[in-house]
Design a protein around this motif. Structure first.
Motif, PDB file in Angstrom:
ATOM      1  N   UNK A  10      -5.392  13.204 -17.508  1.00 32.86           N
ATOM      2  CA  UNK A  10      -6.426  12.866 -16.521  1.00 32.86           C
ATOM      3  C   UNK A  10      -5.986  11.688 -15.649  1.00 32.86           C
ATOM      4  N   UNK A  11      -5.465  10.642 -16.313  1.00 37.39           N
ATOM      5  CA  UNK A  11      -5.066   9.440 -15.563  1.00 37.39           C
ATOM      6  C   UNK A  11      -3.914   9.740 -14.607  1.00 37.39           C
ATOM      7  N   UNK A  12      -2.879  10.422 -15.101  1.00 34.37           N
ATOM      8  CA  UNK A  12      -1.726  10.687 -14.245  1.00 34.37           C
ATOM      9  C   UNK A  12      -2.090  11.683 -13.141  1.00 34.37           C
ATOM     10  N   UNK A  13      -3.031  12.631 -13.459  1.00 33.90           N
ATOM     11  CA  UNK A  13      -3.498  13.544 -12.411  1.00 33.90           C
ATOM     12  C   UNK A  13      -4.258  12.819 -11.322  1.00 33.90           C
ATOM     13  N   UNK A  14      -5.090  11.859 -11.726  1.00 33.65           N
ATOM     14  CA  UNK A  14      -5.829  11.063 -10.749  1.00 33.65           C
ATOM     15  C   UNK A  14      -4.878  10.225  -9.908  1.00 33.65           C
ATOM     16  N   UNK A  15      -3.863   9.675 -10.558  1.00 33.55           N
ATOM     17  CA  UNK A  15      -2.867   8.877  -9.845  1.00 33.55           C
ATOM     18  C   UNK A  15      -2.142   9.723  -8.793  1.00 33.55           C
ATOM     19  N   UNK A  16      -1.733  10.929  -9.177  1.00 34.01           N
ATOM     20  CA  UNK A  16      -1.032  11.804  -8.235  1.00 34.01           C
ATOM     21  C   UNK A  16      -1.960  12.248  -7.106  1.00 34.01           C
ATOM     22  N   UNK A  17      -3.227  12.540  -7.451  1.00 32.54           N
ATOM     23  CA  UNK A  17      -4.177  13.001  -6.427  1.00 32.54           C
ATOM     24  C   UNK A  17      -4.437  11.935  -5.369  1.00 32.54           C
ATOM     25  N   UNK A  18      -4.455  10.672  -5.792  1.00 30.13           N
ATOM     26  CA  UNK A  18      -4.724   9.598  -4.832  1.00 30.13           C
ATOM     27  C   UNK A  18      -3.620   9.438  -3.794  1.00 30.13           C
ATOM     28  N   UNK A  19      -2.426   9.959  -4.099  1.00 28.82           N
ATOM     29  CA  UNK A  19      -1.343   9.874  -3.115  1.00 28.82           C
ATOM     30  C   UNK A  19      -1.695  10.614  -1.824  1.00 28.82           C
ATOM     31  N   UNK A  20      -2.548  11.605  -1.912  1.00 33.66           N
ATOM     32  CA  UNK A  20      -2.937  12.344  -0.710  1.00 33.66           C
ATOM     33  C   UNK A  20      -3.792  11.503   0.228  1.00 33.66           C
ATOM     34  N   UNK A  21      -4.378  10.422  -0.308  1.00 29.23           N
ATOM     35  CA  UNK A  21      -5.230   9.566   0.513  1.00 29.23           C
ATOM     36  C   UNK A  21      -4.511   8.303   0.989  1.00 29.23           C
ATOM     37  N   UNK A  22      -3.201   8.264   0.822  1.00 31.16           N
ATOM     38  CA  UNK A  22      -2.463   7.061   1.237  1.00 31.16           C
ATOM     39  C   UNK A  22      -2.535   6.859   2.752  1.00 31.16           C
ATOM     40  N   UNK A  23      -2.480   7.963   3.514  1.00 31.48           N
ATOM     41  CA  UNK A  23      -2.590   7.826   4.970  1.00 31.48           C
ATOM     42  C   UNK A  23      -3.938   7.301   5.392  1.00 31.48           C
ATOM     43  N   UNK A  24      -5.023   7.763   4.715  1.00 30.35           N
ATOM     44  CA  UNK A  24      -6.363   7.267   5.010  1.00 30.35           C
ATOM     45  C   UNK A  24      -6.492   5.781   4.705  1.00 30.35           C
ATOM     46  N   UNK A  25      -5.862   5.333   3.631  1.00 25.31           N
ATOM     47  CA  UNK A  25      -5.957   3.918   3.250  1.00 25.31           C
ATOM     48  C   UNK A  25      -5.212   3.012   4.213  1.00 25.31           C
ATOM     49  N   UNK A  27      -5.515   2.847   7.301  1.00 23.00           N
ATOM     50  CA  UNK A  27      -6.305   2.564   8.493  1.00 23.00           C
ATOM     51  C   UNK A  27      -6.732   1.112   8.585  1.00 23.00           C
ATOM     52  N   UNK A  28      -6.831   0.429   7.449  1.00 21.70           N
ATOM     53  CA  UNK A  28      -7.214  -0.986   7.465  1.00 21.70           C
ATOM     54  C   UNK A  28      -6.633  -1.675   6.236  1.00 21.70           C
ATOM     55  N   UNK A  29      -6.491  -2.988   6.316  1.00 20.37           N
ATOM     56  CA  UNK A  29      -5.948  -3.754   5.190  1.00 20.37           C
ATOM     57  C   UNK A  29      -6.870  -3.709   3.975  1.00 20.37           C
ATOM     58  N   UNK A  30      -8.182  -3.644   4.209  1.00 25.63           N
ATOM     59  CA  UNK A  30      -9.130  -3.607   3.097  1.00 25.63           C
ATOM     60  C   UNK A  30      -8.972  -2.313   2.301  1.00 25.63           C
ATOM     61  N   UNK A  31      -8.892  -1.194   2.991  1.00 22.60           N
ATOM     62  CA  UNK A  31      -8.709   0.090   2.322  1.00 22.60           C
ATOM     63  C   UNK A  31      -7.357   0.143   1.617  1.00 22.60           C
ATOM     64  N   UNK A  32      -6.332  -0.402   2.274  1.00 25.50           N
ATOM     65  CA  UNK A  32      -4.999  -0.402   1.674  1.00 25.50           C
ATOM     66  C   UNK A  32      -4.983  -1.223   0.392  1.00 25.50           C
ATOM     67  N   UNK A  33      -5.669  -2.387   0.418  1.00 27.95           N
ATOM     68  CA  UNK A  33      -5.693  -3.239  -0.764  1.00 27.95           C
ATOM     69  C   UNK A  33      -6.404  -2.545  -1.925  1.00 27.95           C
ATOM     70  N   UNK A  34      -7.520  -1.881  -1.658  1.00 30.82           N
ATOM     71  CA  UNK A  34      -8.243  -1.154  -2.720  1.00 30.82           C
ATOM     72  C   UNK A  34      -7.373  -0.033  -3.286  1.00 30.82           C
ATOM     73  N   UNK A  35      -6.710   0.681  -2.400  1.00 31.71           N
ATOM     74  CA  UNK A  35      -5.856   1.789  -2.824  1.00 31.71           C
ATOM     75  C   UNK A  35      -4.716   1.304  -3.717  1.00 31.71           C
TER      76      UNK A  35
END
Length: 364
Positions: A10-25, A27-35
């Motif tokens: 579950x953890x490694x799947x979630x980690x891999x899935x979040x890579x798809x949102x790297x471009x969205x993050x 958009x701003x330093x705040x989103x990038x920091x959370x990501x």
């Protein structure tokens, strides 16, 4: 154990899935920091659940590469790289203690250094490629604008050329032919009334006028074809030609020399105004003396032509159809100058042309 394996998946799947949102993050330093914080926590959790240092190296090495590739060489990027470099040995220590930390430290350092160098070079190459593409787009846009400007310049040049030819036709053919038409109509009237001698005299005058019009036309064509003459010499030549053709004395006061800083385009307009005024004196003024004064005063070129002819009412020439005066005023406007005309019946006429010394005239 199965529960631990399930949690790891579950953890490694979630980690891999979040890579798809790297471009969205990005958009701003705040989103990038959370990501980045979320991915760091997931990576450390996956390492603890797996019990293998290989997971720690794989997760944080991939995060370093992704951070450089996605967020560029910013301050946030270097802070994230430093954090991932710290989390990697922490994962070793939490999984296998100090012994595993010592065993894996050397290969990890070399791998991370090579990865960082490679990704930095890759990012610089990517930035250079993007800049080159942006410059190519700007160059293409500039070329389109230049093409549009060139088309506008061509249109303006053609319009200016049409105006110039219209002025030349008026200065020579239009006025001459108009005079011939009037004389021929007079001949027709005299012949109809049986006054043959008077008609013959008018025919002789018409022949003289036709020859004069032909000579003026040839002179205008020569002026268009030949290189622009020196302005003072051109003024002298026009005054001498006027005196020879009409027999009317003309006093010339010329306070200019060949080194006067007069642009060629401005010189052409001044010459045309002088020619038009002298032609009007010849046709209409019935003058016995003419004065031409051409000098520089207070950073202005001043051309003044006076005669002692019969004069006229200046208000009468402001009506439509007086293309000679219209052409002279248009020439004055093209060089940023000012044309003034004063006349009084029985006394004479005076025309003054004021042109700024540093004027940039349009095509004549």
């Amino acid at each position: 154990s199965p529960p631990r394996l399930l949690a790891f998946i579950v953890v490694i799947g979630l980690h891999i899935s979040l890579h798809w949102f790297s471009g969205f993050s990005a958009q701003s330093n705040k989103k990038a920091l959370i990501y980045l914080i979320t991915q760091g926590c997931l990576g450390l959790t996956a390492t603890l659940l797996s019990g293998s240092p290989t997971i720690s190296l794989a997760v944080f090495a991939s995060m370093i590469g992704e951070t450089i590739g996605t967020f560029g060489m910013s301050r946030l990027t270097w802070l994230a790289i430093s954090a991932f470099l710290i989390l990697t040995p922490i994962g070793y220590w939490l999984v296998g203690g100090q012994e595993m930390l010592i065993d894996w430290m050397s290969p990890t350092i070399s791998t991370m250094i090579m990865l960082i160098v490679f990704m930095v070079l890759f990012r610089k190459q990517l930035d250079t490629s993007q800049q080159a593409q942006a410059l190519a787009d700007e160059l293409e846009s500039a070329n389109r604008q230049l093409a549009a400007y060139a088309a506008q310049v061509e249109e303006l040049t053609l319009a200016s050329e049409r105006q110039r030819m219209a002025r030349e036709l008026h200065d020579t053919l239009a006025q001459g032919v108009a005079g011939l038409v009037l004389q021929l109509e007079a001949v027709k009237a005299h012949l109809g009334a049986g006054r043959g001698e008077r008609a013959s005299a008018i025919i002789e005058q018409s022949l003289t006028r036709a020859r004069s019009t032909l000579a003026d036309s040839r002179a205008a064509i020569d002026d268009l074809r030949s290189a622009p003459a020196n302005l003072p010499d051109a003024v002298r030549a026009k005054v001498e030609r006027f005196t020879q053709a009409t027999g009317i004395p003309c006093d010339l006061d010329l306070a200019l020399d060949g080194n006067s800083p007069v642009p060629t385009s401005v010189s052409g307009h001044i010459q045309r105004v002088l020619s038009e005024v002298l032609a009007n004196i010849t046709r209409h003024a019935q003058a016995t003396h003419v004065w031409v004064d051409f000098h520089i005063h207070e950073d202005q070129l001043i051309l003044e032509i006076r005669d002692n002819g019969r004069g006229f009412d200046p208000a009468s020439v402001n009506q439509s159809g007086h293309y000679g005066l219209l052409g002279m005023r248009e020439r004055a406007r093209l060089v940023g100058g000012r044309l003034t005309l004063t006349s009084e019946k029985g006394i004479g006429t005076q025309v003054q042309l004021h042109v700024p010394l540093h004027a940039k005239g349009e095509d004549t």
